[in-house]
Write a protein that holds these residues in place. Structure first.
Motif, PDB file in Angstrom:
ATOM      1  N   SER A 190       0.813  -1.215   0.000  1.00 45.52           N
ATOM      2  CA  SER A 190       0.000   0.000   0.000  1.00 45.52           C
ATOM      3  C   SER A 190       0.852   1.274   0.000  1.00 45.52           C
ATOM      4  O   SER A 190       0.432   2.303   0.522  1.00 45.52           O
ATOM      5  N   ASP A 191       2.031   1.216  -0.605  1.00 50.30           N
ATOM      6  CA  ASP A 191       2.943   2.362  -0.684  1.00 50.30           C
ATOM      7  C   ASP A 191       2.218   3.555  -1.318  1.00 50.30           C
ATOM      8  O   ASP A 191       1.747   3.482  -2.455  1.00 50.30           O
ATOM      9  N   LEU A 192       2.124   4.651  -0.589  1.00 50.13           N
ATOM     10  CA  LEU A 192       1.387   5.824  -1.073  1.00 50.13           C
ATOM     11  C   LEU A 192       2.013   6.429  -2.326  1.00 50.13           C
ATOM     12  O   LEU A 192       1.316   6.986  -3.170  1.00 50.13           O
ATOM     13  N   GLU A 193       3.334   6.326  -2.471  1.00 56.61           N
ATOM     14  CA  GLU A 193       3.999   6.855  -3.666  1.00 56.61           C
ATOM     15  C   GLU A 193       3.573   6.099  -4.929  1.00 56.61           C
ATOM     16  O   GLU A 193       3.651   6.632  -6.023  1.00 56.61           O
ATOM     17  N   LEU A 194       3.152   4.848  -4.759  1.00 55.72           N
ATOM     18  CA  LEU A 194       2.778   4.032  -5.913  1.00 55.72           C
ATOM     19  C   LEU A 194       1.274   4.043  -6.171  1.00 55.72           C
ATOM     20  O   LEU A 194       0.816   3.451  -7.147  1.00 55.72           O
ATOM     21  N   ALA A 195       0.501   4.712  -5.328  1.00 56.76           N
ATOM     22  CA  ALA A 195      -0.955   4.723  -5.452  1.00 56.76           C
ATOM     23  C   ALA A 195      -1.418   5.241  -6.805  1.00 56.76           C
ATOM     24  O   ALA A 195      -2.357   4.710  -7.399  1.00 56.76           O
ATOM     25  N   GLU A 196      -0.755   6.286  -7.313  1.00 57.00           N
ATOM     26  CA  GLU A 196      -1.130   6.857  -8.612  1.00 57.00           C
ATOM     27  C   GLU A 196      -0.985   5.841  -9.745  1.00 57.00           C
ATOM     28  O   GLU A 196      -1.654   5.937 -10.752  1.00 57.00           O
ATOM     29  N   GLN A 197      -0.065   4.881  -9.573  1.00 57.58           N
ATOM     30  CA  GLN A 197       0.188   3.884 -10.613  1.00 57.58           C
ATOM     31  C   GLN A 197      -0.609   2.606 -10.378  1.00 57.58           C
ATOM     32  O   GLN A 197      -0.366   1.600 -11.022  1.00 57.58           O
ATOM     33  N   GLY A 198      -1.525   2.626  -9.423  1.00 56.09           N
ATOM     34  CA  GLY A 198      -2.376   1.476  -9.163  1.00 56.09           C
ATOM     35  C   GLY A 198      -1.882   0.580  -8.051  1.00 56.09           C
ATOM     36  O   GLY A 198      -2.506  -0.418  -7.738  1.00 56.09           O
ATOM     37  N   GLY A 199      -0.750   0.891  -7.442  1.00 54.14           N
ATOM     38  CA  GLY A 199      -0.211   0.093  -6.351  1.00 54.14           C
ATOM     39  C   GLY A 199       1.056  -0.644  -6.767  1.00 54.14           C
ATOM     40  O   GLY A 199       1.590  -0.458  -7.863  1.00 54.14           O
ATOM     41  N   LEU A 200       1.520  -1.502  -5.882  1.00 57.94           N
ATOM     42  CA  LEU A 200       2.797  -2.188  -6.062  1.00 57.94           C
ATOM     43  C   LEU A 200       2.824  -3.101  -7.282  1.00 57.94           C
ATOM     44  O   LEU A 200       3.768  -3.063  -8.069  1.00 57.94           O
ATOM     45  N   VAL A 201       1.812  -3.931  -7.461  1.00 60.38           N
ATOM     46  CA  VAL A 201       1.827  -4.903  -8.562  1.00 60.38           C
ATOM     47  C   VAL A 201       1.824  -4.214  -9.925  1.00 60.38           C
ATOM     48  O   VAL A 201       2.699  -4.488 -10.752  1.00 60.38           O
ATOM     49  N   PRO A 202       0.902  -3.274 -10.217  1.00 59.42           N
ATOM     50  CA  PRO A 202       0.956  -2.585 -11.514  1.00 59.42           C
ATOM     51  C   PRO A 202       2.254  -1.798 -11.713  1.00 59.42           C
ATOM     52  O   PRO A 202       2.798  -1.756 -12.822  1.00 59.42           O
ATOM     53  N   TRP A 203       2.770  -1.184 -10.645  1.00 56.26           N
ATOM     54  CA  TRP A 203       4.039  -0.459 -10.732  1.00 56.26           C
ATOM     55  C   TRP A 203       5.164  -1.408 -11.155  1.00 56.26           C
ATOM     56  O   TRP A 203       5.960  -1.070 -12.030  1.00 56.26           O
ATOM     57  N   ALA A 204       5.206  -2.590 -10.535  1.00 57.04           N
ATOM     58  CA  ALA A 204       6.249  -3.563 -10.870  1.00 57.04           C
ATOM     59  C   ALA A 204       6.121  -4.011 -12.329  1.00 57.04           C
ATOM     60  O   ALA A 204       7.127  -4.105 -13.046  1.00 57.04           O
ATOM     61  N   TRP A 205       4.899  -4.270 -12.778  1.00 58.99           N
ATOM     62  CA  TRP A 205       4.690  -4.684 -14.173  1.00 58.99           C
ATOM     63  C   TRP A 205       5.194  -3.609 -15.127  1.00 58.99           C
ATOM     64  O   TRP A 205       5.883  -3.902 -16.105  1.00 58.99           O
ATOM     65  N   LYS A 206       4.833  -2.370 -14.859  1.00 61.05           N
ATOM     66  CA  LYS A 206       5.244  -1.272 -15.740  1.00 61.05           C
ATOM     67  C   LYS A 206       6.752  -1.080 -15.718  1.00 61.05           C
ATOM     68  O   LYS A 206       7.378  -0.882 -16.754  1.00 61.05           O
ATOM     69  N   ARG A 207       7.331  -1.112 -14.543  1.00 66.00           N
ATOM     70  CA  ARG A 207       8.774  -0.876 -14.405  1.00 66.00           C
ATOM     71  C   ARG A 207       9.603  -1.952 -15.105  1.00 66.00           C
ATOM     72  O   ARG A 207      10.677  -1.667 -15.618  1.00 66.00           O
ATOM     73  N   CYS A 208       9.090  -3.181 -15.128  1.00 66.24           N
ATOM     74  CA  CYS A 208       9.814  -4.284 -15.782  1.00 66.24           C
ATOM     75  C   CYS A 208       9.534  -4.361 -17.272  1.00 66.24           C
ATOM     76  O   CYS A 208      10.135  -5.165 -17.976  1.00 66.24           O
ATOM     77  N   GLY A 209       8.598  -3.569 -17.761  1.00 69.15           N
ATOM     78  CA  GLY A 209       8.303  -3.582 -19.185  1.00 69.15           C
ATOM     79  C   GLY A 209       7.258  -4.597 -19.583  1.00 69.15           C
ATOM     80  O   GLY A 209       7.134  -4.929 -20.758  1.00 69.15           O
ATOM     81  N   CYS A 210       6.500  -5.092 -18.625  1.00 68.98           N
ATOM     82  CA  CYS A 210       5.448  -6.056 -18.956  1.00 68.98           C
ATOM     83  C   CYS A 210       4.356  -5.343 -19.745  1.00 68.98           C
ATOM     84  O   CYS A 210       4.108  -4.161 -19.564  1.00 68.98           O
TER      85      CYS A 210
END
Length: 172
Positions: A124-144
């Motif tokens: 529930s990292d607040l910095e990642l909330a705009e990107q949908g949370g941890l899982v969507p952030w990880a997908w985007k960052r890895c290029g999924c």
């Protein structure tokens, strides 16, 4: 447990877990899940796998705790529809939508915990909330989502910045 919880070390400024300890915790938790889920006729589905339910002993060996929501499942009858229980964000979408706890729903929760271990970031990292949370952030960052990009080679981009370069890229 004298070592506290995984949550304490990742998010509450307890001892910073080295890469080796994180890797051993992940492997230990994987072994626990294999034990609970491997039985052919019945298995134990935990339904609340999260970093605060993973206790660490004095040598940082992982122990899965809080079996209050656990359910014994008979595979011959298939998963029962049940009231959804567990912690939002750690729940697999299919379990949340259909109310059917399964091995796969526990494995999804395990995957979320693995991301927390890898990133050192809370679900529930607040910095990642705009990107949908941890899982969507990880997908985007890895290029999924970009089919020609080899995302599995990019998991090192998610590694907790506090570790610097002190991690094994292949293990990540």
């Amino acid at each position: 447990m004298t070592g506290g919880s995984l949550e304490d070390h990742l998010f509450k400024n307890r001892t910073l877990l080295t890469w080796g300890r994180r890797y051993n915790i992940a492997m230990g938790l994987g072994s626990v899940l294999q034990y609970l889920l491997k039985h052919i006729h019945q298995c134990m589905i935990h339904r609340d796998i999260k970093s605060s339910n993973i206790m660490l002993d004095e040598e940082f060996v992982a122990k899965l705790g809080d079996f209050g929501l656990a359910k014994l499942v008979n595979h011959a009858r298939g998963p029962n529809t049940t009231q959804v229980k567990g912690t939002p964000g750690y729940l697999a979408r299919e379990y949340f939508q259909m109310g059917k706890a399964s091995k796969e729903s526990d494995i999804y929760s395990f995957g979320v915990v693995l991301l927390e271990i890898l990133c050192g970031r809370r679900l529930s990292d607040l910095e990642l909330a705009e990107q949908g949370g941890l899982v969507p952030w990880a997908w985007k960052r890895c290029g999924c989502g970009n089919w020609f990009r080899r995302w599995f080679f990019n998991f090192h981009l998610l590694v907790d910045k506090r570790l610097g370069k002190d991690f094994d890229k292949k293990q990540a």
